[in-house]
Design an enzyme around this catalytic site. Structure first.
Site, mmCIF file in Angstrom:
data_model
loop_
_atom_site.group_PDB
_atom_site.id
_atom_site.type_symbol
_atom_site.label_atom_id
_atom_site.label_comp_id
_atom_site.label_asym_id
_atom_site.label_seq_id
_atom_site.Cartn_x
_atom_site.Cartn_y
_atom_site.Cartn_z
ATOM 1 N N LYS A 27 99.366 59.660 103.479
ATOM 2 C CA LYS A 27 100.585 59.562 102.693
ATOM 3 C C LYS A 27 100.609 60.638 101.602
ATOM 4 O O LYS A 27 99.604 60.848 100.904
ATOM 5 C CB LYS A 27 100.688 58.175 102.066
ATOM 6 C CG LYS A 27 102.095 57.776 101.695
ATOM 7 C CD LYS A 27 102.172 56.293 101.437
ATOM 8 C CE LYS A 27 103.603 55.838 101.335
ATOM 9 N NZ LYS A 27 103.724 54.387 101.204
ATOM 10 N N ARG A 106 128.532 39.521 135.098
ATOM 11 C CA ARG A 106 127.203 40.132 135.193
ATOM 12 C C ARG A 106 126.940 40.667 136.597
ATOM 13 O O ARG A 106 126.277 41.686 136.759
ATOM 14 C CB ARG A 106 126.122 39.145 134.755
ATOM 15 C CG ARG A 106 126.129 37.816 135.481
ATOM 16 C CD ARG A 106 125.209 36.813 134.775
ATOM 17 N NE ARG A 106 125.323 35.493 135.337
ATOM 18 C CZ ARG A 106 124.307 34.784 135.807
ATOM 19 N NH1 ARG A 106 123.091 35.286 135.787
ATOM 20 N NH2 ARG A 106 124.486 33.572 136.281
ATOM 21 N N SER A 135 119.240 38.088 136.482
ATOM 22 C CA SER A 135 120.287 37.410 135.730
ATOM 23 C C SER A 135 121.327 38.368 135.163
ATOM 24 O O SER A 135 122.501 38.024 135.054
ATOM 25 C CB SER A 135 119.666 36.610 134.571
ATOM 26 O OG SER A 135 118.845 35.570 135.061
ATOM 27 N N GLU A 156 112.001 43.964 124.060
ATOM 28 C CA GLU A 156 113.329 44.536 123.826
ATOM 29 C C GLU A 156 113.312 45.700 122.832
ATOM 30 O O GLU A 156 114.049 46.672 122.993
ATOM 31 C CB GLU A 156 114.292 43.449 123.333
ATOM 32 C CG GLU A 156 114.629 42.398 124.368
ATOM 33 C CD GLU A 156 113.572 41.326 124.544
ATOM 34 O OE1 GLU A 156 113.711 40.488 125.459
ATOM 35 O OE2 GLU A 156 112.587 41.315 123.756
ATOM 36 N N ASP A 213 121.142 25.689 128.835
ATOM 37 C CA ASP A 213 119.881 26.335 128.437
ATOM 38 C C ASP A 213 119.631 26.211 126.940
ATOM 39 O O ASP A 213 118.534 26.474 126.472
ATOM 40 C CB ASP A 213 119.878 27.807 128.833
ATOM 41 C CG ASP A 213 119.584 27.979 130.317
ATOM 42 O OD1 ASP A 213 119.489 26.964 131.013
ATOM 43 O OD2 ASP A 213 119.461 29.129 130.776
ATOM 44 N N GLN A 217 119.182 30.390 123.569
ATOM 45 C CA GLN A 217 119.546 31.416 124.551
ATOM 46 C C GLN A 217 120.975 31.937 124.367
ATOM 47 O O GLN A 217 121.458 32.735 125.170
ATOM 48 C CB GLN A 217 119.420 30.849 125.967
ATOM 49 C CG GLN A 217 118.093 30.190 126.264
ATOM 50 C CD GLN A 217 116.934 31.169 126.212
ATOM 51 O OE1 GLN A 217 116.873 32.101 126.992
ATOM 52 N NE2 GLN A 217 116.020 30.960 125.278
#
Length: 259
Positions: A27, A106, A135, A156, A213, A217
């Site tokens: 640093k 979808r 899905s 993700e 679900d 979700q």
């Protein structure tokens, strides 16, 4: 810098395996009186400023010109949100859906990606999924174009980062997962926006549509989340035909598009 360039060159020379570069950082490197010292995060240098500036300038191998960085940004107000790419104009083949046929959006998303992939002679279209391809509908694309599909599993944040990397080398990445799981990746999406990344995101099972679900979700925050990203575009298809058209619009536009 030489060590970093050497590491990147070595990594590029590995044709078959993933490569990770682990860099040790210090640093405040080369800031006299501040380098690797505690309690300097986010603080002005004060009386150390001149010495630090002089030392940094002495290290420059060519004159420092900040002029390009000081130009004001062009205001975005009133601009068309779609910044169409000049070198891309992918067109959909005519949809095969029948009047009054019930088709999940979808399913249409995956078919639309595959449809566009067949028109993409340069193979720029790349699809990423967070281990829910059966899905989200991206499984259809994967079966047709396995070399242009990346399985990112339940990571993700990393999926968004991979998409940013792909866009930086000219690919057109579409990434897909349940809308609710995109909240995990908001920091990466925010950085993608700041970086002007050309990535396309599909969040399936949005709202309360996932039903039994349960609430964990249900993607209830996605519209607000993406509307907060500068220059992002949100497309909300109402049926299979408009979903495929949204895929086409996203592919041919420049910047972040959320479906």
């Amino acid at each position: 810098m030489g060590a970093l360039v050497g590491a990147l060159e070595e990594a590029r020379g590995e044709p078959t395996r993933p490569v990770a570069i682990i860099a040790k950082t210090v640093k405040g490197r080369d800031l006299i009186g501040v380098e690797d010292a505690e309690n300097w995060h986010g603080k002005a240098l004060g009386d150390k400023t001149e010495a630090a500036r002089a030392h940094l300038e002495s290290m420059l191998t060519q004159p420092l010109d900040l002029t390009p960085l000081l130009k004001p940004c062009e205001p975005s107000r009133g601009r068309n949100p779609f910044r169409t790419g000049s070198d891309l104009n992918l067109q959909l083949n005519r949809t095969h859906y029948e009047l009054n046929q019930s088709v999940a959006t979808r399913k249409a998303f995956g078919e639309g990606l595959t449809n566009l992939g067949e028109q993409d002679s340069n193979r720029l279209l790349t699809v990423l999924d967070g281990d829910v391809k059966n899905s989200t509908g991206t499984e259809t694309f994967m079966k047709r174009f396995p070399q242009q599909f990346v399985e990112c599993f339940i990571a993700e944040q990393n999926m968004v980062s991979v998409a940013m990397g792909l866009s930086s080398v000219g690919r057109i990445p579409f990434l897909a997962t349940f809308a609710c799981f995109l909240t995990r990746a908001f920091d990466q999406l925010r950085m993608a926006s700041i970086s002007n990344s050309n990535i396309k995101i599909c969040g399936s099972h949005c709202g309360v549509s996932i039903g039994e679900d349960g609430p964990s979700q249900m993607g209830l925050e996605d519209l607000a989340m993406f509307r907060s990203l500068p220059n992002s575009v949100v497309l909300y298809p109402s049926d299979a035909v408009s979903c495929q058209k949204a895929v086409q619009l996203a592919a041919n536009s420049q910047g972040i598009v959320y479906i």
